[in-house]
Design a protein around this motif. Structure first.
Motif, mmCIF file in Angstrom:
data_model
loop_
_atom_site.group_PDB
_atom_site.id
_atom_site.type_symbol
_atom_site.label_atom_id
_atom_site.label_comp_id
_atom_site.label_asym_id
_atom_site.label_seq_id
_atom_site.Cartn_x
_atom_site.Cartn_y
_atom_site.Cartn_z
ATOM 1 N N TYR A 190 -24.865 -7.057 -25.302
ATOM 2 C CA TYR A 190 -24.800 -7.063 -26.631
ATOM 3 C C TYR A 190 -24.508 -6.346 -27.255
ATOM 4 O O TYR A 190 -24.334 -5.788 -28.727
ATOM 5 C CB TYR A 190 -26.628 -7.684 -26.556
ATOM 6 C CG TYR A 190 -26.956 -8.766 -26.385
ATOM 7 C CD1 TYR A 190 -26.720 -9.678 -27.527
ATOM 8 C CD2 TYR A 190 -27.427 -9.414 -24.625
ATOM 9 C CE1 TYR A 190 -26.825 -10.711 -27.670
ATOM 10 C CE2 TYR A 190 -27.895 -10.538 -25.296
ATOM 11 C CZ TYR A 190 -27.610 -11.196 -25.967
ATOM 12 O OH TYR A 190 -28.468 -12.839 -25.574
ATOM 13 N N CYS A 242 -26.094 -14.465 -20.649
ATOM 14 C CA CYS A 242 -26.343 -13.205 -20.492
ATOM 15 C C CYS A 242 -27.239 -13.135 -18.865
ATOM 16 O O CYS A 242 -27.055 -12.671 -18.310
ATOM 17 C CB CYS A 242 -26.817 -12.306 -21.507
ATOM 18 S SG CYS A 242 -27.355 -10.762 -21.137
ATOM 19 N N SER A 274 -33.852 -8.548 -27.344
ATOM 20 C CA SER A 274 -32.466 -8.408 -28.249
ATOM 21 C C SER A 274 -32.341 -8.378 -29.954
ATOM 22 O O SER A 274 -31.486 -7.639 -30.929
ATOM 23 C CB SER A 274 -30.886 -8.761 -28.101
ATOM 24 O OG SER A 274 -31.597 -10.641 -28.023
#
Length: 280
Positions: A190, A242, A274
Motif C-alpha cells: 500500500y 495483498c 490500511s
C-alpha cells in the motif's frame, strides 16, 4: 502420594492418583524423607505435571544440578506471567525458562552477553510478554545483583510466548519473523506506514499470531461459511490481492499452504488497518 525419589530438601518425585509421575515442591518436603514415604499435604506448595516422562526426567536433572535460587527466580517470573496474562502456560516452561536463566547467569559472569536479533519484533508484537521480561530483569537484579540488558528481556519474553502457544523456541522465532515480514509486505503493497498504536493494528497482530501458529502446527480454520468467504473476496479485491502476496511469500519461504479461508479473514484485517495508515 508416595515418594519415589527425593531430589533435595525442596523437591520430591511421586505418582499421583492417575499413576502419573509428578514433581512436588514444598519447603522442607524432602528433608529426611525417603522412598516410599507419604507426601505431607501440608508441605505441598506446587505439583508439576509435565507432558511426558522425558520432560519429567529433564526437570529432575535440572533441579539436581542447578542452584535452587535460579529455579526460585524462574518460578516467581512464571507466577507473575500467569497473573499478568491471565491464562494457562505450558508446564514445560519450568524446564525451559529455568534452564535459560541458569545459562544466562553463567554467560553474564563470563562476559558473554549476545544481542537478540529479534529485540525490536518482540517489543513490537509481544508487548505484554516483553514487560514480563523486564520484570524478570528487575527480579534478577534484586536477587542476584546482576544487571542484564533488554536483549535478555526479549529472550525471556519468547519463552513466555512458547508456553502460551504450546510451541518450541524454533517455531516461536519463525512466528516472530513471519509476523514482521507480513507487516512489511502490507506496508510495501500500500506504500503506507501502519499505525502501530491503533486498535486495528493490535487486532491484526493478534490475528497474525494465531495464523502463524496454525501454519506451524499444520492446523486449518474449520466450519467456515463459504458464502461469507465469497463475499469478502469480491468486496475486498485489493485487500485480497495483498493477501495473495502474503500467501506467495509463506509458501515460498516456509513451504506451508495457506487456505482461501485464511486469506479472506486476513483481507478483512488488512482492510481495517490500511484505512488508518499513514501514507509514505
Amino acid at each position: 502420594m508416595k515418594i519415589t525419589k527425593v531430589i533435595n530438601n525442596s523437591f520430591v518425585c511421586a505418582y499421583d492418583s492417575n499413576n502419573k509421575e509428578v514433581v512436588v515442591m514444598g519447603k522442607g518436603i524432602g528433608f529426611k524423607a525417603k522412598e516410599g514415604d507419604i507426601v505431607s499435604k501440608k508441605r505441598i506448595e506446587k505439583i508439576f505435571i509435565m507432558d511426558d516422562k522425558s520432560s519429567v526426567d529433564k526437570f529432575k536433572q535440572l533441579l539436581e544440578k542447578l542452584p535452587l535460587e535460579h529455579f526460585r527466580l524462574s518460578y516467581e517470573i512464571i507466577s507473575y506471567a500467569r497473573r499478568t496474562l491471565g491464562q494457562k502456560l505450558n508446564e514445560n516452561i519450568y524446564i525451559t525458562l529455568t534452564d535459560h536463566i541458569n545459562f544466562a547467569v553463567k554467560r553474564f559472569k563470563k562476559g558473554m552477553m549476545f544481542p537478540n536479533p529479534l529485540l525490536w519484533e518482540v517489543k513490537q508484537f509481544y508487548k505484554s510478554e516483553y514487560l514480563i521480561g523486564e520484570y524478570a530483569l528487575r527480579l534478577i537484579k534484586e536477587k542476584l545483583e546482576i544487571e542484564m540488558n533488554e536483549d535478555e528481556a526479549a529472550s525471556i519474553a519468547l519463552h513466555i510466548v512458547n508456553a502460551e502457544y504450546n510451541t518450541n523456541m524454533n517455531d516461536a522465532l519463525k512466528i516472530t519473523t513471519l509476523i514482521s515480514d507480513i507487516v512489511k509486505i502490507i506496508n510495501d503493497f500500500y506504500r503506507i506506514k501502519l499505525d502501530e498504536e491503533s486498535l486495528h493494528y493490535s487486532r491484526l497482530i493478534t490475528h497474525l499470531k494465531f495464523l502463524s501458529q496454525r501454519l506451524f502446527l499444520n492446523e486449518t480454520i474449520k466450519d467456515t461459511d463459504d458464502i461469507l468467504v465469497d463475499m469478502i473476496t469480491s468486496r475486498y479485491e485489493k485487500e485480497f490481492e495483498c493477501s495473495l502476496r502474503i500467501k506467495e511469500y509463506i509458501e515460498k519461504k516456509y513451504e506451508h499452504e495457506v487456505s482461501r479461508e485464511e486469506l479472506a479473514y486476513l483481507a478483512v484485517h488488512i482492510k481495517r488497518v490500511s484505512m488508518y495508515a499513514e501514507d509514505l
